[in-house]
Design a protein around this motif. Structure first.
Motif, PDB file in Angstrom:
ATOM      1  N   ASN A   1       1.428  11.971 -10.122  1.00  0.00           N
ATOM      2  CA  ASN A   1       2.789  11.450 -10.147  1.00  0.00           C
ATOM      3  C   ASN A   1       3.486  11.684  -8.817  1.00  0.00           C
ATOM      4  OD1 ASN A   1       3.203  10.639 -13.083  1.00  0.00           O
ATOM      5  ND2 ASN A   1       2.566  12.759 -13.343  1.00  0.00           N
ATOM      6  N   LEU A   2       4.556  10.943  -8.601  1.00  0.00           N
ATOM      7  CA  LEU A   2       5.389  11.175  -7.434  1.00  0.00           C
ATOM      8  C   LEU A   2       6.082  12.519  -7.606  1.00  0.00           C
ATOM      9  CD1 LEU A   2       6.518   9.771  -4.823  1.00  0.00           C
ATOM     10  CD2 LEU A   2       8.500   9.136  -6.217  1.00  0.00           C
TER      11      LEU A   2
ATOM     12  N   SER B   1       0.824  -1.203   0.000  1.00  0.00           N
ATOM     13  CA  SER B   1       0.000   0.000   0.000  1.00  0.00           C
ATOM     14  C   SER B   1       0.857   1.252   0.000  1.00  0.00           C
ATOM     15  CB  SER B   1      -0.935  -0.002   1.212  1.00  0.00           C
ATOM     16  OG  SER B   1      -0.178  -0.031   2.417  1.00  0.00           O
ATOM     17  N   GLU B   2       2.100   1.153   0.443  1.00  0.00           N
ATOM     18  CA  GLU B   2       2.995   2.306   0.502  1.00  0.00           C
ATOM     19  C   GLU B   2       4.273   2.017  -0.276  1.00  0.00           C
ATOM     20  OE1 GLU B   2       2.094   5.091   1.861  1.00  0.00           O
ATOM     21  OE2 GLU B   2       0.218   4.325   2.702  1.00  0.00           O
ATOM     22  N   GLY B   3       4.684   2.966  -1.108  1.00  0.00           N
ATOM     23  CA  GLY B   3       5.936   2.833  -1.826  1.00  0.00           C
ATOM     24  C   GLY B   3       7.101   3.296  -0.971  1.00  0.00           C
ATOM     25  N   VAL B   4       8.308   3.105  -1.488  1.00  0.00           N
ATOM     26  CA  VAL B   4       9.523   3.474  -0.764  1.00  0.00           C
ATOM     27  C   VAL B   4      10.388   4.355  -1.643  1.00  0.00           C
ATOM     28  CG1 VAL B   4      11.606   2.620   0.370  1.00  0.00           C
ATOM     29  CG2 VAL B   4       9.469   1.325   0.545  1.00  0.00           C
TER      30      VAL B   4
ATOM     31  N   GLY C   1      19.674  16.075   5.657  1.00  0.00           N
ATOM     32  CA  GLY C   1      20.162  15.288   4.541  1.00  0.00           C
ATOM     33  C   GLY C   1      19.397  14.014   4.328  1.00  0.00           C
ATOM     34  N   ASP C   2      18.423  13.731   5.223  1.00  0.00           N
ATOM     35  CA  ASP C   2      17.604  12.538   5.063  1.00  0.00           C
ATOM     36  C   ASP C   2      16.567  12.772   3.976  1.00  0.00           C
ATOM     37  OD1 ASP C   2      18.944  11.327   7.144  1.00  0.00           O
ATOM     38  OD2 ASP C   2      17.544  12.131   8.654  1.00  0.00           O
ATOM     39  N   ALA C   3      16.125  11.682   3.338  1.00  0.00           N
ATOM     40  CA  ALA C   3      15.113  11.801   2.294  1.00  0.00           C
ATOM     41  C   ALA C   3      13.804  12.317   2.890  1.00  0.00           C
ATOM     42  CB  ALA C   3      14.886  10.448   1.633  1.00  0.00           C
ATOM     43  N   ALA C   4      13.182  13.229   2.189  1.00  0.00           N
ATOM     44  CA  ALA C   4      11.915  13.793   2.649  1.00  0.00           C
ATOM     45  C   ALA C   4      10.798  12.787   2.463  1.00  0.00           C
ATOM     46  CB  ALA C   4      11.617  15.074   1.875  1.00  0.00           C
ATOM     47  N   ALA C   5       9.643  13.093   3.055  1.00  0.00           N
ATOM     48  CA  ALA C   5       8.482  12.215   2.929  1.00  0.00           C
ATOM     49  C   ALA C   5       8.052  12.122   1.466  1.00  0.00           C
ATOM     50  CB  ALA C   5       7.335  12.773   3.777  1.00  0.00           C
ATOM     51  N   ARG C   6       7.446  11.002   1.119  1.00  0.00           N
ATOM     52  CA  ARG C   6       6.913  10.836  -0.227  1.00  0.00           C
ATOM     53  C   ARG C   6       5.720  11.758  -0.416  1.00  0.00           C
ATOM     54  NH1 ARG C   6       7.779   6.324  -3.381  1.00  0.00           N
ATOM     55  NH2 ARG C   6       5.575   5.843  -3.693  1.00  0.00           N
ATOM     56  N   ARG C   7       5.679  12.400  -1.577  1.00  0.00           N
ATOM     57  CA  ARG C   7       4.606  13.330  -1.901  1.00  0.00           C
ATOM     58  C   ARG C   7       4.050  13.010  -3.285  1.00  0.00           C
ATOM     59  NH1 ARG C   7       8.413  15.907   1.075  1.00  0.00           N
ATOM     60  NH2 ARG C   7       7.670  17.351   2.706  1.00  0.00           N
ATOM     61  N   ALA C   8       2.772  13.222  -3.436  1.00  0.00           N
ATOM     62  CA  ALA C   8       2.120  13.037  -4.734  1.00  0.00           C
ATOM     63  C   ALA C   8       1.744  14.394  -5.297  1.00  0.00           C
ATOM     64  CB  ALA C   8       0.872  12.174  -4.586  1.00  0.00           C
TER      65      ALA C   8
ATOM     66  N   PRO D   1       7.580   4.385  -7.953  1.00  0.00           N
ATOM     67  CA  PRO D   1       6.338   4.995  -8.440  1.00  0.00           C
ATOM     68  C   PRO D   1       5.238   4.864  -7.392  1.00  0.00           C
ATOM     69  CG  PRO D   1       7.324   3.590 -10.121  1.00  0.00           C
ATOM     70  CD  PRO D   1       8.093   3.341  -8.864  1.00  0.00           C
ATOM     71  N   LEU D   2       4.265   5.754  -7.468  1.00  0.00           N
ATOM     72  CA  LEU D   2       3.139   5.690  -6.541  1.00  0.00           C
ATOM     73  C   LEU D   2       2.405   4.371  -6.688  1.00  0.00           C
ATOM     74  CD1 LEU D   2       1.629   9.263  -7.046  1.00  0.00           C
ATOM     75  CD2 LEU D   2       2.956   8.473  -5.071  1.00  0.00           C
ATOM     76  N   THR D   3       2.010   3.786  -5.577  1.00  0.00           N
ATOM     77  CA  THR D   3       1.179   2.589  -5.633  1.00  0.00           C
ATOM     78  C   THR D   3      -0.265   3.012  -5.920  1.00  0.00           C
ATOM     79  OG1 THR D   3       0.634   2.646  -3.278  1.00  0.00           O
ATOM     80  CG2 THR D   3       2.658   1.486  -3.909  1.00  0.00           C
ATOM     81  N   ASP D   4      -1.088   2.050  -6.279  1.00  0.00           N
ATOM     82  CA  ASP D   4      -2.501   2.362  -6.515  1.00  0.00           C
ATOM     83  C   ASP D   4      -3.151   2.948  -5.274  1.00  0.00           C
ATOM     84  OD1 ASP D   4      -2.245   1.415  -9.077  1.00  0.00           O
ATOM     85  OD2 ASP D   4      -3.172  -0.531  -8.681  1.00  0.00           O
ATOM     86  N   ALA D   5      -2.782   2.410  -4.122  1.00  0.00           N
ATOM     87  CA  ALA D   5      -3.358   2.899  -2.868  1.00  0.00           C
ATOM     88  C   ALA D   5      -2.928   4.330  -2.597  1.00  0.00           C
ATOM     89  CB  ALA D   5      -2.948   1.982  -1.714  1.00  0.00           C
ATOM     90  N   GLU D   6      -1.662   4.633  -2.830  1.00  0.00           N
ATOM     91  CA  GLU D   6      -1.178   5.997  -2.615  1.00  0.00           C
ATOM     92  C   GLU D   6      -1.849   6.968  -3.574  1.00  0.00           C
ATOM     93  OE1 GLU D   6       3.405   5.719  -1.027  1.00  0.00           O
ATOM     94  OE2 GLU D   6       3.030   5.196  -3.114  1.00  0.00           O
ATOM     95  N   THR D   7      -2.001   6.546  -4.825  1.00  0.00           N
ATOM     96  CA  THR D   7      -2.633   7.398  -5.826  1.00  0.00           C
ATOM     97  C   THR D   7      -4.067   7.726  -5.435  1.00  0.00           C
ATOM     98  OG1 THR D   7      -1.247   6.514  -7.606  1.00  0.00           O
ATOM     99  CG2 THR D   7      -3.326   7.561  -8.244  1.00  0.00           C
ATOM    100  N   ALA D   8      -4.827   6.700  -5.069  1.00  0.00           N
ATOM    101  CA  ALA D   8      -6.222   6.907  -4.693  1.00  0.00           C
ATOM    102  C   ALA D   8      -6.333   7.806  -3.463  1.00  0.00           C
ATOM    103  CB  ALA D   8      -6.893   5.561  -4.427  1.00  0.00           C
TER     104      ALA D   8
END
Length: 264
Positions: A113-114, A68-71, A123-130, A75-82
């Motif tokens: 899109n991501l 349900s969550e990408g890393v 310097g850490d990766a930021a949260a995933r955003r759509a 690419p965005l998962t279907d769940a993240e997209t919805a």
């Protein structure tokens, strides 16, 4: 974040220009010369069909279940997209205030899109955003929203006029429907009948692609297409399914005004 969204809109426009160039190159190879077309409103069917590629023999395995969550930059998962689209639609009354290509409540979604990832202060990766891009036919505006998938909040929203990203399939289908129903669609229907022996009933009978009409590419723009650029105007590329192309490049569909015009 506002800068990120504006940069994205700029890339969308640049991508649209590349799409126009690519489509024009494709048409130059696959479509016939219009010089011999009959009548001012005629479309032209290519004289040969394209052979569909045959898939090589082999076992086809089902795709693995996606979480349900990408890393990271996945690419965005279907769940993240919805989830992102639901959050974006419910922000600032967008669902009730905007209108889609059919005139129904809610904006017309163009893409999801991501978003570009920016490193945090440590310097850490930021949260995933759509990043979701819509077109509001009520205001003739492009709306881009960035949703933080960790917090579930809209972090930025940008509205722009006179910006025309590449069209969605729903928009191409509606543009084709308007063309088929219009007087300018007479040649399209006749050429479809010649190619298939059947009546053209609607967009579902065709394979569709197309691009945004750029009036600045013409020295003389017809008066009924002067609002293109401000309005959402498309040129549809039609193909008989498993059959020839039908040249419809001379027609421009103003989706905002629901009008079909002719160029050239």
């Amino acid at each position: 974040m506002g800068t990120l969204v504006r940069r994205h809109l700029g890339k969308v426009v640049a991508g649209g220009a590349l799409a126009v160039a690519a489509t024009a190159a494709m048409l130059a190879v696959t479509l016939p010369d219009q010089a011999g077309a009959e009548g001012s409103d005629r479309s032209t069917a290519a004289g040969s069909t394209r052979q569909d590629a045959v898939a090589p023999e082999g076992r086809v395995e089902a795709a693995p279940d996606e979480g349900s969550e990408g890393v990271g930059s996945d690419p965005l998962t279907d769940a993240e997209t919805a989830r992102a689209e639901k959050i974006a639609l419910n922000s600032n009354g967008l669902r009730s205030s905007a209108r889609d290509v059919d005139g129904d409540r809610g904006p017309q979604r163009l893409s999801t899109n991501l978003a570009e990832n920016e490193l945090g202060a440590t310097g850490d990766a930021a949260a995933r955003r759509a990043e979701i891009v819509y077109y509001d036919y009520k205001k003739d505006a492009v709306i881009a929203k960035t949703v933080n998938l960790e917090t579930g909040k809209v972090e930025s929203s940008n509205t722009a006029h006179n910006v025309q990203p590449p069209p969605s399939l729903a928009e191409l289908s509606e543009a084709a429907r308007l063309l088929i129903a219009d007087e300018h669609g007479k040649g399209l229907k006749e050429d479809y009948k010649k190619a298939t022996g059947k009546k053209l009933n609607g967009p579902g009978d065709l394979d569709l692609s197309g691009f945004v009409f750029r009036k600045e590419t013409l020295a003389d723009v017809p008066s009924d297409l002067k609002e293109c650029g401000k309005h959402r105007c498309l040129q549809v590329v039609a193909k008989v399914k498993s059959g020839p192309w039908i040249d419809t490049r001379a027609f421009v569909v103003d989706l905002s005004a629901r009008h079909v015009g002719r160029v050239g």
